[in-house]
Design a protein around this motif. Structure first.
Motif, short mmCIF file in Angstrom:
data_model
loop_
_atom_site.label_atom_id
_atom_site.label_comp_id
_atom_site.label_asym_id
_atom_site.label_seq_id
_atom_site.Cartn_x
_atom_site.Cartn_y
_atom_site.Cartn_z
N ALA A 55 0.53 -1.12 -0.18
CA ALA A 55 -0.23 0.14 -0.09
C ALA A 55 0.98 0.65 -0.24
O ALA A 55 0.96 2.10 -0.77
CB ALA A 55 -0.62 -0.10 1.00
N GLN A 56 1.99 1.02 0.74
CA GLN A 56 2.94 2.05 1.16
C GLN A 56 4.14 2.82 -0.60
O GLN A 56 3.71 3.65 -1.29
CB GLN A 56 3.79 2.36 1.96
N GLN A 57 3.57 2.00 -1.07
CA GLN A 57 5.02 1.85 -2.52
C GLN A 57 3.05 1.73 -3.46
O GLN A 57 4.33 2.94 -4.12
CB GLN A 57 5.39 -0.02 -3.12
N LYS A 58 2.41 1.77 -3.63
CA LYS A 58 1.06 2.23 -4.10
C LYS A 58 1.19 3.80 -4.13
O LYS A 58 0.48 4.25 -5.22
CB LYS A 58 -0.31 1.43 -4.24
N ALA A 60 3.68 5.60 -2.96
CA ALA A 60 4.71 6.22 -3.53
C ALA A 60 4.62 6.77 -4.94
O ALA A 60 5.00 7.59 -5.62
CB ALA A 60 5.94 5.85 -2.95
N GLU A 61 4.04 5.26 -5.87
CA GLU A 61 3.89 5.48 -7.47
C GLU A 61 3.01 6.48 -7.53
O GLU A 61 3.48 6.93 -8.29
CB GLU A 61 3.75 3.88 -7.95
N ASP A 67 3.39 14.09 -10.12
CA ASP A 67 4.80 14.71 -10.09
C ASP A 67 4.65 15.11 -11.48
O ASP A 67 5.36 15.77 -11.85
CB ASP A 67 5.66 13.74 -8.86
N ILE A 68 5.33 13.42 -11.76
CA ILE A 68 5.69 13.48 -13.61
C ILE A 68 4.83 13.95 -14.40
O ILE A 68 5.07 15.43 -15.72
CB ILE A 68 6.05 12.29 -13.73
N ALA A 69 3.13 13.87 -14.02
CA ALA A 69 2.60 15.08 -14.84
C ALA A 69 2.29 16.05 -14.55
O ALA A 69 2.00 16.56 -15.94
CB ALA A 69 0.80 14.46 -14.57
#
Length: 241
Positions: A55-58, A60-61, A67-69
């Motif tokens: 869940a934490q990795q999701k 962060a992703e 941020d990229i968008a």
């Protein structure tokens, strides 16, 4: 009384049996059951920790993708062409008194910095400046001949180069280069003489300004050593709707 003593004896016997049962060592089956329960609890804890990590990795992703968008959106806005009007006002002051003010309006397409994409303004005239005087001597009848003067033409006027680049957040980087040349007739002080040659004064400044729609900033302010006048340049940006 006997009945009461009998009941007390039975109670003591039962309590002793329960205490003996608690102190009795666990059997192999009970140990195996306890071990299986501990393994089950450890496996459940590991699964729960793994689920939390996923869940934490999701999260962060998703934040990284957001941020990229946003960065791509800002880059796209910075690369688009936006028509703007840049007004440059050159004013001269003698003390607190304004003695002249000349506005110049330039239409600029704000976009990526590409050579030749800016706007140029050239306004002026060529002024003859005497350089050499020749004396032809005397005429045939003995009279002094008029001197022959050669001239060199100097360009006077105003040159403005302007370009703008959007930052993507409503602000623009405006690059302005101003060069102004004007004629000043020299004045003579006590006991001095003045010839007819004019004085060409020159003012040049370049700067980068960050402006929003409708914002005005003073480009520069400088004092003229020849006349004592203060030159001020104001720049205003307006987005064409």
């Amino acid at each position: 009384m006997k009945q009461m003593l009998g009941a007390v004896a039975v109670s003591v016997a039962l309590l002793g049996t329960a205490t003996f049962a608690q102190q009795k060592p666990s059997t192999a089956a009970e140990k195996e059951a306890d071990q299986k329960a501990a393994e089950t609890m450890a496996r459940m804890a590991a699964q729960q920790a793994e689920a939390v990590a996923r869940a934490q990795q999701k999260v962060a992703e998703e934040a990284r993708r957001a941020d990229i968008a946003r960065a791509q959106q800002l880059e796209a806005k910075a690369n688009e062409l936006i028509p703007v009007d840049i007004e440059v006002v050159i004013s001269r002051y003698q003390g607190d008194k304004k003695i002249s003010s000349f506005p110049y309006l330039l239409a600029v397409n704000a976009g990526p910095s590409v050579p030749g994409s800016g706007t140029k303004l050239r306004m002026g005239a060529n002024v003859p400046v005497p350089t050499t005087t020749f004396s032809p001597g005397v005429t045939a009848d003995g009279k002094a001949a008029s001197p022959i003067v050669s001239y060199n033409y100097q360009n006077v006027g105003t040159d403005i180069d302007c370009s703008a680049r959007p930052l993507g957040d409503g602000r623009f980087v405006v690059t302005v280069n101003v060069e102004e040349r004007s004629v000043v007739q020299p004045t003579a002080g006590p006991g001095t003489t003045v010839n007819s040659a004019p004085v060409i004064r020159n003012f040049e400044a370049q700067n980068n300004l960050v402006l929003r729609d409708g914002q005005t900033r003073q480009f520069t302010a400088a004092a003229d050593r020849v006349t004592g006048e203060v030159v001020k340049v104001d720049v205003t940006l307006k987005v064409v709707k």
